[in-house]
Design an enzyme around this catalytic site. Structure first.
Site, PDB file in Angstrom:
ATOM      1  N   GLN A 164       2.155  -3.447  -0.968  1.00 33.68           N
ATOM      2  CA  GLN A 164       2.446  -2.295  -0.106  1.00 33.68           C
ATOM      3  C   GLN A 164       1.421  -2.204   1.031  1.00 33.68           C
ATOM      4  O   GLN A 164       1.771  -1.998   2.199  1.00 33.68           O
ATOM      5  CB  GLN A 164       2.429  -1.024  -0.942  1.00 33.68           C
ATOM      6  CG  GLN A 164       2.464   0.253  -0.127  1.00 33.68           C
ATOM      7  CD  GLN A 164       2.673   1.482  -0.988  1.00 33.68           C
ATOM      8  OE1 GLN A 164       3.785   1.751  -1.413  1.00 33.68           O
ATOM      9  NE2 GLN A 164       1.637   2.255  -1.240  1.00 33.68           N
TER      10      GLN A 164
ATOM     11  N   GLU B 160      -5.499  -0.195  -3.055  1.00 33.61           N
ATOM     12  CA  GLU B 160      -5.337  -1.652  -3.186  1.00 33.61           C
ATOM     13  C   GLU B 160      -4.561  -2.014  -4.440  1.00 33.61           C
ATOM     14  O   GLU B 160      -4.180  -3.162  -4.620  1.00 33.61           O
ATOM     15  CB  GLU B 160      -6.714  -2.327  -3.199  1.00 33.61           C
ATOM     16  CG  GLU B 160      -7.349  -2.322  -1.823  1.00 33.61           C
ATOM     17  CD  GLU B 160      -8.795  -2.785  -1.820  1.00 33.61           C
ATOM     18  OE1 GLU B 160      -9.354  -3.032  -2.907  1.00 33.61           O
ATOM     19  OE2 GLU B 160      -9.369  -2.861  -0.726  1.00 33.61           O
ATOM     20  N   LYS B 161      -4.333  -1.039  -5.319  1.00 34.57           N
ATOM     21  CA  LYS B 161      -3.565  -1.342  -6.530  1.00 34.57           C
ATOM     22  C   LYS B 161      -2.193  -1.887  -6.147  1.00 34.57           C
ATOM     23  O   LYS B 161      -1.707  -2.839  -6.731  1.00 34.57           O
ATOM     24  CB  LYS B 161      -3.396  -0.096  -7.388  1.00 34.57           C
ATOM     25  CG  LYS B 161      -2.937  -0.452  -8.784  1.00 34.57           C
ATOM     26  CD  LYS B 161      -2.260   0.683  -9.469  1.00 34.57           C
ATOM     27  CE  LYS B 161      -0.799   0.395  -9.505  1.00 34.57           C
ATOM     28  NZ  LYS B 161       0.032   1.431  -9.997  1.00 34.57           N
TER      29      LYS B 161
ATOM     30  N   HIS C  42      -5.715   8.755  -7.081  1.00 34.47           N
ATOM     31  CA  HIS C  42      -5.404   9.406  -5.798  1.00 34.47           C
ATOM     32  C   HIS C  42      -6.629  10.125  -5.246  1.00 34.47           C
ATOM     33  O   HIS C  42      -6.883  10.115  -4.052  1.00 34.47           O
ATOM     34  CB  HIS C  42      -4.294  10.442  -5.976  1.00 34.47           C
ATOM     35  CG  HIS C  42      -2.964   9.873  -6.336  1.00 34.47           C
ATOM     36  ND1 HIS C  42      -2.435   9.982  -7.595  1.00 34.47           N
ATOM     37  CD2 HIS C  42      -2.059   9.198  -5.610  1.00 34.47           C
ATOM     38  CE1 HIS C  42      -1.247   9.408  -7.628  1.00 34.47           C
ATOM     39  NE2 HIS C  42      -0.994   8.909  -6.428  1.00 34.47           N
TER      40      HIS C  42
ATOM     41  N   GLN D 141      12.916   4.481  -1.262  1.00 37.26           N
ATOM     42  CA  GLN D 141      12.202   3.337  -1.843  1.00 37.26           C
ATOM     43  C   GLN D 141      12.531   3.102  -3.321  1.00 37.26           C
ATOM     44  O   GLN D 141      11.940   2.242  -3.948  1.00 37.26           O
ATOM     45  CB  GLN D 141      10.694   3.475  -1.633  1.00 37.26           C
ATOM     46  CG  GLN D 141      10.010   4.567  -2.423  1.00 37.26           C
ATOM     47  CD  GLN D 141       8.564   4.747  -1.993  1.00 37.26           C
ATOM     48  OE1 GLN D 141       8.276   5.262  -0.911  1.00 37.26           O
ATOM     49  NE2 GLN D 141       7.618   4.335  -2.822  1.00 37.26           N
TER      50      GLN D 141
HETATM   51  O1  PAF Z   1       2.260   4.473  -2.870  1.00 37.92           O
HETATM   52  C1  PAF Z   1       2.993   5.485  -2.811  1.00 37.92           C
HETATM   53  O2  PAF Z   1       2.751   6.489  -3.459  1.00 37.92           O
HETATM   54  C2  PAF Z   1       4.221   5.450  -1.927  1.00 37.92           C
HETATM   55  O3  PAF Z   1       4.807   4.193  -1.908  1.00 37.92           O
HETATM   56  C3  PAF Z   1       3.955   5.966  -0.496  1.00 37.92           C
HETATM   57  C4  PAF Z   1       2.963   5.095   0.236  1.00 37.92           C
HETATM   58  C5  PAF Z   1       3.434   7.393  -0.558  1.00 37.92           C
HETATM   59  C6  PAF Z   1       5.257   5.967   0.305  1.00 37.92           C
HETATM   60  O4  PAF Z   1       6.230   6.774  -0.288  1.00 37.92           O
END
Ligand code: PAF
Length: 282
Positions: free
Chosen positions: A155, A150-151, A37, A61
């Site tokens: 998404q 990109e991991k 992060h 999600q």
């Molecule tokens: O990759 C994540 O941590 C989540 O899927 C995100 C993009 C913050 C959406 O909740």
């Protein structure tokens, strides 16, 4: 760094920066931050004068049998890491702030075609939840730039398509995957691994590398490459959801002659579901 928990507070802060002519870069996260992060955050800082991170474990999600309740939540430590990385604002909403009518009946964003393949086939509704919360966060923060790892290549692809289809005025930047010394992609879910599973986990990256080398050497049958990668991981003790070679632009099955490819894998070890990918030709 300031921490705010409400939408009006984020908007007021960002409006003041924008009035001063400052560009805003944004990293959405679910918290439990690690070096992966922080690399997103450092990249975001190169794209703006002001930097916002959100921390929100998004119930929409997660499937009914997934780890929403157990997902690691470490907001105090996250705040320290964000402040050290030079973040200006941490947005830490609760579920009622993000979904005042409840996540079940909220309006949703769907990205057909992309969201039901690969991980989407094993996690029904997952990418709808991701696209919905990211669209909401973009509307709340209104950044010029947003950074995603990109991991989670699928998404990133879903979000790029959503932004294009909905004409959202935000530039999406992909950040390279951060890895442990043995190749394992950094993830909050790695902490679900026990010692022997942790020893096995880098095999995913090793098999992706093997697949990439075969393709780079001119292997013509991407489906066979996928089958071999899945079989190798199963033999090593993983439960494989998929191991697949796809076109990088749209994640569809490659046609003969397609060169811009990505190899993607998702596999389970104990209660951890690990995902990773490698571009071919990197
Ligand atoms: O990759 C994540 O941590 C989540 O899927 C995100 C993009 C913050 C959406 O909740």
């Amino acid at each position: 760094m300031d921490t705010v928990t409400t939408i009006p507070a984020v908007r007021a802060r960002v409006a003041a920066w924008r009035a001063a002519g400052e560009r805003v870069a944004f990293v959405p996260t679910m918290g439990n931050l690690h070096a992966g992060h922080i690399s997103l955050i450092e990249l975001a800082r190169r794209h703006g004068q002001r930097f916002v991170a959100s921390i929100f474990v998004n119930p929409m999600q997660f499937g009914p049998n997934e780890d929403f309740n157990h997902y690691p939540r470490t907001p105090d430590r996250d705040a320290q890491m964000l402040a050290a990385a030079g973040c200006d604002l941490m947005f830490l909403p609760d579920v009622a702030e993000m979904y005042p009518s409840g996540p079940e009946i909220a309006t949703r964003v769907e990205v057909p075609g992309l969201s039901t393949i690969l991980c989407g086939a094993f996690r029904p509704g997952h990418f709808e939840g991701v696209a919905t919360v990211v669209a909401k966060l973009f509307n709340i923060v209104q950044p010029e730039v947003a950074v995603f790892g990109e991991k989670d290549f699928q998404q990133l692809t879903v979000i790029r398509r959503m932004v294009a289809d909905l004409c959202l005025p935000v530039a999406i930047v992909g950040a390279p995957t951060m890895r442990e010394a043995d190749g394992l992609a950094m993830s909050s879910r790695n902490q679900y691994l026990d010692a022997s599973q942790r020893g096995l986990a880098p095999r995913i990256h090793a098999e992706l590398q093997r697949a990439r080398e075969r393709l780079a050497r001119g292997e013509r049958d991407p489906e066979q490459v996928g089958r071999d990668g899945a079989a190798a991981l199963e033999a090593a003790g993983f439960r494989v959801d998929y191991f697949s070679v796809r076109r990088a632009a749209d994640l569809q099955v490659p046609a003969a002659g397609d060169r811009d490819l990505v190899v993607l894998a998702a596999a389970r070890l104990g209660r951890a579901r690990l995902i990773d990918n490698l571009r071919v030709g990197d």
